[in-house]
Design a protein around this motif. Structure first.
Motif, PDB file in Angstrom:
ATOM      1  N   ASN A 287       0.717  -1.387  -0.045  1.00 24.76           N
ATOM      2  CA  ASN A 287      -0.038  -0.021   0.056  1.00 24.76           C
ATOM      3  C   ASN A 287       0.861   1.240  -0.013  1.00 24.76           C
ATOM      4  O   ASN A 287       1.971   1.438   0.361  1.00 24.76           O
ATOM      5  CB  ASN A 287      -1.048   0.026   0.969  1.00 24.76           C
ATOM      6  CG  ASN A 287      -0.479  -0.040   2.457  1.00 24.76           C
ATOM      7  OD1 ASN A 287       0.727   0.196   2.896  1.00 24.76           O
ATOM      8  ND2 ASN A 287      -1.370  -0.263   3.360  1.00 24.76           N
TER       9      ASN A 287
ATOM     10  N   SER B  37      -8.663   4.016  -1.336  1.00 23.66           N
ATOM     11  CA  SER B  37      -9.518   4.379   0.039  1.00 23.66           C
ATOM     12  C   SER B  37      -9.162   5.511   0.262  1.00 23.66           C
ATOM     13  O   SER B  37      -8.038   5.876   0.011  1.00 23.66           O
ATOM     14  CB  SER B  37      -9.345   3.209   1.076  1.00 23.66           C
ATOM     15  OG  SER B  37      -7.999   3.445   1.663  1.00 23.66           O
TER      16      SER B  37
ATOM     17  N   GLU C  29      -9.418   6.681   3.558  1.00 24.04           N
ATOM     18  CA  GLU C  29      -8.745   6.782   4.752  1.00 24.04           C
ATOM     19  C   GLU C  29      -8.070   5.257   4.869  1.00 24.04           C
ATOM     20  O   GLU C  29      -8.354   4.431   4.063  1.00 24.04           O
ATOM     21  CB  GLU C  29      -9.420   7.082   5.742  1.00 24.04           C
ATOM     22  CG  GLU C  29      -9.704   8.618   5.722  1.00 24.04           C
ATOM     23  CD  GLU C  29     -10.553   9.142   7.025  1.00 24.04           C
ATOM     24  OE1 GLU C  29     -11.486  10.058   7.018  1.00 24.04           O
ATOM     25  OE2 GLU C  29     -10.092   8.932   8.051  1.00 24.04           O
ATOM     26  N   ALA C  30      -7.412   5.129   6.104  1.00 21.10           N
ATOM     27  CA  ALA C  30      -6.844   3.747   6.692  1.00 21.10           C
ATOM     28  C   ALA C  30      -7.195   3.753   8.068  1.00 21.10           C
ATOM     29  O   ALA C  30      -7.130   4.514   8.639  1.00 21.10           O
ATOM     30  CB  ALA C  30      -5.487   3.500   6.130  1.00 21.10           C
ATOM     31  N   GLY C  31      -7.537   2.553   8.315  1.00 20.37           N
ATOM     32  CA  GLY C  31      -7.684   2.207   9.827  1.00 20.37           C
ATOM     33  C   GLY C  31      -8.790   2.602  10.309  1.00 20.37           C
ATOM     34  O   GLY C  31      -9.011   2.875  11.715  1.00 20.37           O
ATOM     35  N   ARG C  32     -10.063   2.896   9.663  1.00 23.03           N
ATOM     36  CA  ARG C  32     -11.036   3.060  10.054  1.00 23.03           C
ATOM     37  C   ARG C  32     -12.210   1.848   9.782  1.00 23.03           C
ATOM     38  O   ARG C  32     -12.300   1.509   8.433  1.00 23.03           O
ATOM     39  CB  ARG C  32     -11.863   4.588   9.599  1.00 23.03           C
ATOM     40  CG  ARG C  32     -11.159   5.716  10.205  1.00 23.03           C
ATOM     41  CD  ARG C  32     -11.993   6.888   9.682  1.00 23.03           C
ATOM     42  NE  ARG C  32     -13.399   6.688   9.600  1.00 23.03           N
ATOM     43  CZ  ARG C  32     -14.288   7.481   8.963  1.00 23.03           C
ATOM     44  NH1 ARG C  32     -13.891   8.311   8.183  1.00 23.03           N
ATOM     45  NH2 ARG C  32     -15.522   7.339   9.077  1.00 23.03           N
ATOM     46  N   ALA C  33     -12.935   1.421  10.738  1.00 18.79           N
ATOM     47  CA  ALA C  33     -14.116   0.616  10.504  1.00 18.79           C
ATOM     48  C   ALA C  33     -14.947   1.089   9.434  1.00 18.79           C
ATOM     49  O   ALA C  33     -15.267   2.288   9.368  1.00 18.79           O
ATOM     50  CB  ALA C  33     -14.883   0.323  11.924  1.00 18.79           C
ATOM     51  N   ASN C  34     -15.301  -0.120   8.465  1.00 14.93           N
ATOM     52  CA  ASN C  34     -16.282   0.155   7.387  1.00 14.93           C
ATOM     53  C   ASN C  34     -15.777   1.046   6.337  1.00 14.93           C
ATOM     54  O   ASN C  34     -16.222   1.801   5.396  1.00 14.93           O
ATOM     55  CB  ASN C  34     -17.565   0.922   7.931  1.00 14.93           C
ATOM     56  CG  ASN C  34     -18.355   0.010   8.503  1.00 14.93           C
ATOM     57  OD1 ASN C  34     -18.315  -1.317   8.249  1.00 14.93           O
ATOM     58  ND2 ASN C  34     -18.835   0.342   9.681  1.00 14.93           N
ATOM     59  N   GLU C  35     -14.178   1.571   6.457  1.00 14.04           N
ATOM     60  CA  GLU C  35     -13.512   2.152   5.240  1.00 14.04           C
ATOM     61  C   GLU C  35     -13.371   1.385   4.320  1.00 14.04           C
ATOM     62  O   GLU C  35     -12.514   0.396   4.284  1.00 14.04           O
ATOM     63  CB  GLU C  35     -12.258   2.726   5.856  1.00 14.04           C
ATOM     64  CG  GLU C  35     -11.375   3.706   4.968  1.00 14.04           C
ATOM     65  CD  GLU C  35     -12.260   4.677   4.480  1.00 14.04           C
ATOM     66  OE1 GLU C  35     -12.442   5.322   5.093  1.00 14.04           O
ATOM     67  OE2 GLU C  35     -12.177   4.849   3.338  1.00 14.04           O
ATOM     68  N   ARG C  36     -14.125   1.359   3.265  1.00 11.15           N
ATOM     69  CA  ARG C  36     -14.071   0.525   2.137  1.00 11.15           C
ATOM     70  C   ARG C  36     -13.047   0.772   1.333  1.00 11.15           C
ATOM     71  O   ARG C  36     -12.603   1.844   0.811  1.00 11.15           O
ATOM     72  CB  ARG C  36     -15.543   0.322   1.525  1.00 11.15           C
ATOM     73  CG  ARG C  36     -15.816   1.756   0.918  1.00 11.15           C
ATOM     74  CD  ARG C  36     -17.321   1.480   0.122  1.00 11.15           C
ATOM     75  NE  ARG C  36     -18.340   1.155   0.930  1.00 11.15           N
ATOM     76  CZ  ARG C  36     -19.318   0.422   1.015  1.00 11.15           C
ATOM     77  NH1 ARG C  36     -19.909   0.248  -0.351  1.00 11.15           N
ATOM     78  NH2 ARG C  36     -20.288   0.390   1.837  1.00 11.15           N
ATOM     79  N   LEU C  37     -12.409  -0.252   0.757  1.00  8.16           N
ATOM     80  CA  LEU C  37     -11.435  -0.147  -0.398  1.00  8.16           C
ATOM     81  C   LEU C  37     -12.535  -0.376  -1.747  1.00  8.16           C
ATOM     82  O   LEU C  37     -13.190  -1.317  -1.574  1.00  8.16           O
ATOM     83  CB  LEU C  37     -10.364  -1.428  -0.437  1.00  8.16           C
ATOM     84  CG  LEU C  37      -9.134  -1.193   0.391  1.00  8.16           C
ATOM     85  CD1 LEU C  37      -9.292  -0.987   1.722  1.00  8.16           C
ATOM     86  CD2 LEU C  37      -8.217  -2.438   0.030  1.00  8.16           C
TER      87      LEU C  37
END
Lengths: 114, 116
Positions: free
Chosen positions: B48, B95, B97-105
């Motif tokens: 990434n 994405s 952002e990174a490291g957030r719940a439900n942050e979808r790719l």
């Protein structure tokens, strides 16, 4: 060593039935468990996800059941519809580290009996 | 919805040649990823990339691999030289952002690379 195991490889059900797709994982530090689906000719897309603070996450006909002790989680598709036919991938990541690095299962090819 | 475009959809090259896989991520996304999927196997994380730098890479990201996104253009994966075991489908993702719940790719359709 495969870190996320998924079964079955393929699943066929009657329309209206509940389908159950299973995953297990090795790394107890995983803290985020999404399911992606991929329709033929399309790219994988996020369907639903859960964090271990919950043992159940529901979104319409789709429900994740999570068992932290056994390191297993499953996707239940209620009232299966023809439009649900796709390949479903479970995954896991270390969200708490700020990572979006996903470890995927091999996928379950899901279809309905015509 | 937002789309990630991958070009080309299929690339055939001879072993030892260089190949560049191109990805046009979602326009306001900041994090970019490459995954590799060998036929019949799971998608596996390669790398990434954020703010012009590699943030994480897996053991599959060999020395022959490199990534870049010059001046906000395509996010590219370059393999030089290619080997037979590089034959796979390569998925690009992005994405916000990174490291957030439900942050979808958001994934592209993949580029099938065939090394002969």
């Amino acid at each position: 060593q495969q870190q996320v195991r998924q079964s079955p490889q393929s699943l066929t059900v009657w329309e209206g039935e509940t389908a159950i797709l299973n995953c297990s994982y090795e790394d107890s530090t995983f803290d985020y468990f999404p399911w992606y689906h991929q329709f033929p000719g399309e790219s994988p897309a996020l369907l639903i996800a859960i964090r271990p603070v919950s043992n159940k996450k529901e979104d319409g006909r789709f429900t994740i059941f999570f068992n932290k002790r056994e390191k297993k989680f499953s996707l239940h598709i209620a009232d299966s519809q023809p439009g649900d036919s796709a390949t479903y991938f479970c995954a896991a990541s270390h969200l708490g580290t700020g990572s979006n690095r996903l470890t995927f299962g091999k996928g379950t090819k899901f279809s309905l009996i015509p | 919805g937002p789309k990630v475009l991958q070009i080309p959809s299929h690339q055939i090259i001879d072993m030892g040649q260089m190949v560049t896989l191109n990805c046009d991520p979602v326009s306001n996304h900041l994090y970019f990823y490459w995954y590799k999927q060998i036929l019949g196997q799971q998608m596996e994380f390669l790398v990434n990339f954020y703010n012009g730098k590699v943030m994480e890479k897996s053991k599959l990201f060999k020395d022959q691999f490199s990534v870049e996104r010059p001046d906000g253009s395509y996010f590219t994966l370059k393999i030089q030289p290619t080997a037979l075991e590089d034959s796979a489908v390569y998925f690009c993702a992005s994405s916000l952002e990174a490291g957030r719940a439900n942050e979808r790719l958001f994934f592209g359709h993949g580029t099938k690379l065939s090394v002969l």
